[in-house]
Motif scaffolding. Structure first.
Motif, mmCIF file in Angstrom:
data_model
loop_
_atom_site.group_PDB
_atom_site.id
_atom_site.type_symbol
_atom_site.label_atom_id
_atom_site.label_comp_id
_atom_site.label_asym_id
_atom_site.label_seq_id
_atom_site.Cartn_x
_atom_site.Cartn_y
_atom_site.Cartn_z
ATOM 1 N N LYS A 1 4.649 3.013 10.568
ATOM 2 C CA LYS A 1 4.066 2.270 11.497
ATOM 3 C C LYS A 1 5.002 2.256 12.468
ATOM 4 C CE LYS A 1 2.597 -2.270 12.606
ATOM 5 N NZ LYS A 1 3.020 -2.327 13.900
ATOM 6 N N MET B 1 2.883 3.670 15.505
ATOM 7 C CA MET B 1 2.027 2.533 16.093
ATOM 8 C C MET B 1 2.906 1.434 16.273
ATOM 9 S SD MET B 1 -1.134 3.202 13.080
ATOM 10 C CE MET B 1 -1.923 1.734 13.872
ATOM 11 N N LYS C 1 3.186 -0.340 19.014
ATOM 12 C CA LYS C 1 2.681 -1.308 19.968
ATOM 13 C C LYS C 1 1.391 -1.976 19.048
ATOM 14 C CE LYS C 1 4.625 0.550 23.871
ATOM 15 N NZ LYS C 1 4.260 1.155 25.198
ATOM 16 N N SER C 2 1.060 -1.399 17.982
ATOM 17 C CA SER C 2 -0.018 -2.081 17.288
ATOM 18 C C SER C 2 0.287 -3.391 16.687
ATOM 19 C CB SER C 2 -0.695 -0.987 16.131
ATOM 20 O OG SER C 2 0.472 -1.020 15.053
ATOM 21 N N SER C 3 -0.554 -4.309 16.225
ATOM 22 C CA SER C 3 -0.515 -5.489 15.586
ATOM 23 C C SER C 3 0.394 -5.514 14.680
ATOM 24 C CB SER C 3 -2.013 -5.712 15.124
ATOM 25 O OG SER C 3 -2.749 -6.169 16.203
ATOM 26 N N ASN D 1 -2.197 -8.698 9.260
ATOM 27 C CA ASN D 1 -2.672 -7.409 8.763
ATOM 28 C C ASN D 1 -1.896 -7.144 7.248
ATOM 29 O OD1 ASN D 1 -4.353 -6.002 10.831
ATOM 30 N ND2 ASN D 1 -2.503 -6.564 11.945
ATOM 31 N N ILE E 1 -5.568 -0.451 11.236
ATOM 32 C CA ILE E 1 -5.149 -1.493 12.310
ATOM 33 C C ILE E 1 -5.557 -1.588 13.522
ATOM 34 C CG2 ILE E 1 -2.939 -2.481 13.323
ATOM 35 C CD1 ILE E 1 -1.542 -1.940 10.730
ATOM 36 N N LYS E 2 -5.690 -0.030 14.006
ATOM 37 C CA LYS E 2 -6.149 0.306 15.419
ATOM 38 C C LYS E 2 -7.660 0.434 15.476
ATOM 39 C CE LYS E 2 -4.988 2.766 19.461
ATOM 40 N NZ LYS E 2 -4.210 4.147 20.155
ATOM 41 N N GLU E 3 -7.996 1.392 14.642
ATOM 42 C CA GLU E 3 -9.496 1.810 14.367
ATOM 43 C C GLU E 3 -10.059 1.403 12.991
ATOM 44 O OE1 GLU E 3 -10.836 3.265 16.872
ATOM 45 O OE2 GLU E 3 -8.877 3.749 17.936
#
Length: 168
Positions: free
Chosen positions: A56, A60, A62-64, A100, A127-129
């Motif tokens: 992650k 990713m 900057k994702s949640s 999440n 998480i993103k899509e």
């Protein structure tokens, strides 16, 4: 058609025929073990969480945030899935907090590391899509270029597991 082929139902007939021939000749497990001779060592939930966070943070950041990554023995039976991504949104005053969680089917504790990575990438992408659409698969392939081959191989792993259980 062998009952184990349910894992690859949506694949092209040529692939299903190849897998059927390997099953009939009792060679699927031999082929699979030759391709993936070792299983991973990520056995604890702490190790799985650290492994997931490393992926992650690389792709990713900057994702949640992710609050949990665990093995779940009930996934395969209840949801007919390999892994699950769940999220809950809670409102605290004027702030919205998203939690999440990733759950990986326990059968993958004994899998080769590339297959575990494919599942983790798949669940992280959710998480993103949220939907299995073009953007989702593009993100999966960005994180893991051979994503589609590994997804097929994860399904072949499940077939091998089922065949081994039948023999026992």
């Amino acid at each position: 058609m062998h009952p184990s082929l349910k894992y690859i139902q949506g694949y092209p007939p040529t692939i299903i025929e190849q897998v059927s021939r390997l099953i009939e000749s009792d060679q699927l497990s031999v082929w699979f073990e030759r391709k993936y001779p070792e299983t991973h060592q990520i056995q604890s939930e702490k190790a799985l969480f650290e492994y997931t966070m490393a992926i992650k943070n690389r792709y990713m950041r900057k994702s949640s945030p992710l609050s949990k990554a665990i093995y779940d023995s009930k996934i395969h039976l209840i949801h007919n899935a390999l892994g699950l991504h769940t999220y809950a949104t809670k409102v605290h005053g004027n702030k919205i907090k998203t939690k999440n969680e990733i759950r990986i089917a326990s059968v993958f504790k004994k899998a080769p590391e590339p297959l575990l990575r494919m599942l983790v990438v798949h669940e992280l992408a959710h998480i993103k899509e949220k939907q299995h659409d073009k953007a989702f698969y593009q993100l999966c392939c960005h994180m893991l270029p051979d994503y589609h081959q590994l997804e097929l191989d994860a399904r072949l792993f499940l077939i091998c597991q089922e065949l081994n259980e039948e023999r026992s």
